[in-house]
Design a protein around this motif. Structure first.
Motif, short mmCIF file in Angstrom:
data_model
loop_
_atom_site.label_atom_id
_atom_site.label_comp_id
_atom_site.label_asym_id
_atom_site.label_seq_id
_atom_site.Cartn_x
_atom_site.Cartn_y
_atom_site.Cartn_z
N THR A 84 0.86 -1.18 0.00
CA THR A 84 0.00 0.00 0.00
C THR A 84 0.89 1.23 0.00
O THR A 84 1.91 1.25 0.69
CB THR A 84 -0.91 0.02 1.25
OG1 THR A 84 -1.71 -1.15 1.26
CG2 THR A 84 -1.79 1.25 1.26
N GLY A 85 0.54 2.26 -0.77
CA GLY A 85 1.35 3.46 -0.82
C GLY A 85 1.47 4.11 0.54
O GLY A 85 0.45 4.40 1.19
N ARG A 86 2.66 4.31 1.00
CA ARG A 86 2.90 4.90 2.32
C ARG A 86 4.21 5.66 2.28
O ARG A 86 5.08 5.38 1.45
CB ARG A 86 2.92 3.84 3.41
CG ARG A 86 4.03 2.83 3.28
CD ARG A 86 3.96 1.76 4.35
NE ARG A 86 2.85 0.86 4.12
CZ ARG A 86 2.88 -0.16 3.27
NH1 ARG A 86 3.96 -0.39 2.57
NH2 ARG A 86 1.85 -0.94 3.11
N HIS A 87 4.34 6.60 3.19
CA HIS A 87 5.53 7.44 3.24
C HIS A 87 5.90 7.69 4.69
O HIS A 87 5.04 7.61 5.58
CB HIS A 87 5.29 8.77 2.53
CG HIS A 87 4.86 8.61 1.11
ND1 HIS A 87 5.75 8.46 0.07
CD2 HIS A 87 3.62 8.54 0.55
CE1 HIS A 87 5.10 8.32 -1.06
NE2 HIS A 87 3.80 8.37 -0.81
N ARG A 88 7.15 8.00 4.93
CA ARG A 88 7.63 8.27 6.29
C ARG A 88 8.07 9.72 6.40
O ARG A 88 8.85 10.22 5.58
CB ARG A 88 8.78 7.33 6.66
CG ARG A 88 9.35 7.59 8.06
CD ARG A 88 10.16 6.41 8.55
NE ARG A 88 9.29 5.25 8.74
CZ ARG A 88 9.76 4.02 8.95
NH1 ARG A 88 11.05 3.79 8.97
NH2 ARG A 88 8.91 3.03 9.14
N LEU A 89 7.57 10.39 7.42
CA LEU A 89 7.91 11.78 7.70
C LEU A 89 8.71 11.85 9.00
O LEU A 89 8.41 11.15 9.97
CB LEU A 89 6.65 12.63 7.83
CG LEU A 89 5.69 12.58 6.64
CD1 LEU A 89 4.44 13.40 6.94
CD2 LEU A 89 6.36 13.07 5.37
N HIS A 90 9.73 12.70 9.01
CA HIS A 90 10.55 12.94 10.19
C HIS A 90 10.44 14.39 10.58
O HIS A 90 10.58 15.29 9.73
CB HIS A 90 12.02 12.62 9.91
CG HIS A 90 12.38 11.18 10.05
ND1 HIS A 90 13.22 10.70 11.04
CD2 HIS A 90 12.02 10.10 9.33
CE1 HIS A 90 13.37 9.40 10.91
NE2 HIS A 90 12.65 9.00 9.87
N ILE A 91 10.21 14.65 11.87
CA ILE A 91 10.29 16.00 12.42
C ILE A 91 11.38 15.96 13.50
O ILE A 91 11.14 15.50 14.62
CB ILE A 91 8.95 16.49 13.01
CG1 ILE A 91 7.85 16.56 11.93
CG2 ILE A 91 9.13 17.85 13.65
CD1 ILE A 91 7.02 15.30 11.84
N PRO A 92 12.61 16.39 13.18
CA PRO A 92 13.66 16.40 14.20
C PRO A 92 13.32 17.41 15.30
O PRO A 92 13.02 18.57 15.02
CB PRO A 92 14.91 16.83 13.42
CG PRO A 92 14.58 16.53 11.98
CD PRO A 92 13.10 16.78 11.86
#
Length: 289
Positions: free
Chosen positions: A133-141
């Motif tokens: 399934t289309g998915r993405h990872r986001l990072h907020i340092p």
């Protein structure tokens, strides 16, 4: 809570590897300083340091705590597909909850991730265990330092605070924090939808975000194997293996190159079982989704 800047979108890192690196990690938008400060304060005041998960991926020192998951228990940190709900920890972090809600994204999982000094996440891929399934990872340092870097595509990338970043974790990557202090990131796994596409419309890197790693010479390779062999002969096989694993953060190795070096070390010592174990680890850690 978010700001955009035309200058930021054009201040890209000039590097022979930049297009490949940009495909794997990029800034998406800049965040308001006050928002980051509020979330940082909440994360630092969180009552639990976190739990160890995915131990096979790391040297130790990687701790995670869930803010959105499927059980509501912040200590449940093994990600999976599905619609999450707030954990008891997120209930104590109102500024963070407001920020997540403001993004308007379809979340799969949200975690706080802490990486202690002198700690490594070895080269690996994520999402191999999840359905297609289309998915993405986001990072907020939230808390970081210049020695806390992501290594991918033959480059070292420092994910600076003050921005929302996108990582493509299905590509081989690793993370290290060599000197400290702790690196603390808010990590959100989200499903692909129109809101995400709008957020991710202008991926970019600034000058200084990414630095190419040098190629390893034959002399450097031989010297590294010799040092590791000496450690192994003295009875420090684990230290020998970690010496070779850390080469991933120093040199632009071919994919799985550090694992190949360990297998070569054990083969030369007549430890065929150990060599086979590391070949299996390479296949497992770098399995494609």
């Amino acid at each position: 809570m978010m700001t955009t800047s035309p200058a930021a979108a054009t201040a890209v890192q000039t590097s022979p590897r930049r297009p490949e690196v940009l495909g794997q990690v990029a800034r998406l938008v800049e965040l308001e300083e006050s928002t980051v400060e509020q979330m940082r304060a909440e994360a630092l005041e969180a009552p639990a340091r976190g739990v160890v998960a995915y131990g096979e991926y790391q040297s130790g020192g990687w701790w995670t705590t869930s803010l959105l998951n499927h059980s509501g228990d912040p200590h449940d940190v093994v990600i999976g597909d599905g619609r999450p709900r707030p954990t008891s920890l997120l209930d104590e972090m109102p500024a963070t909850a407001r920020f997540l809600d403001s993004l308007g994204l379809d979340f799969m999982y949200v975690r706080l991730a802490r990486l202690e000094p002198h700690s490594y996440l070895w080269e690996h891929r994520d999402y191999a265990e999840l359905r297609d399934t289309g998915r993405h990872r986001l990072h907020i340092p939230l808390v970081t330092n210049p020695s806390a870097v992501l290594v991918t595509a033959g480059a070292r990338v420092h994910m600076a605070a003050g921005a929302l970043w996108r990582l493509t974790p299905s590509q081989a990557h690793g993370v290290c924090n060599t000197t400290g202090p702790d690196r603390l990131h808010l990590i959100a796994d989200v499903y692909a939808d129109d809101a995400y596409q709008t957020l991710a419309a202008r991926p970019h890197l600034r000058d200084g975000d990414a630095t190419d790693l040098p190629e390893m010479t034959e002399a450097e390779r031989d010297g590294l194997l010799e040092r590791a062999g000496q450690l192994a002969e003295l009875g420090f096989a684990g230290a020998a293996e970690q010496t070779l694993l850390r080469a991933f953060y120093t040199y632009a190795l071919p994919e799985g190159g550090a694992y190949d070096l360990i297998a070569e070390l054990h083969t030369a010592r007549g430890r065929d079982g150990d060599a086979h174990r590391w070949r299996e680890a390479k296949a497992h850690l770098l399995a494609r989704p």
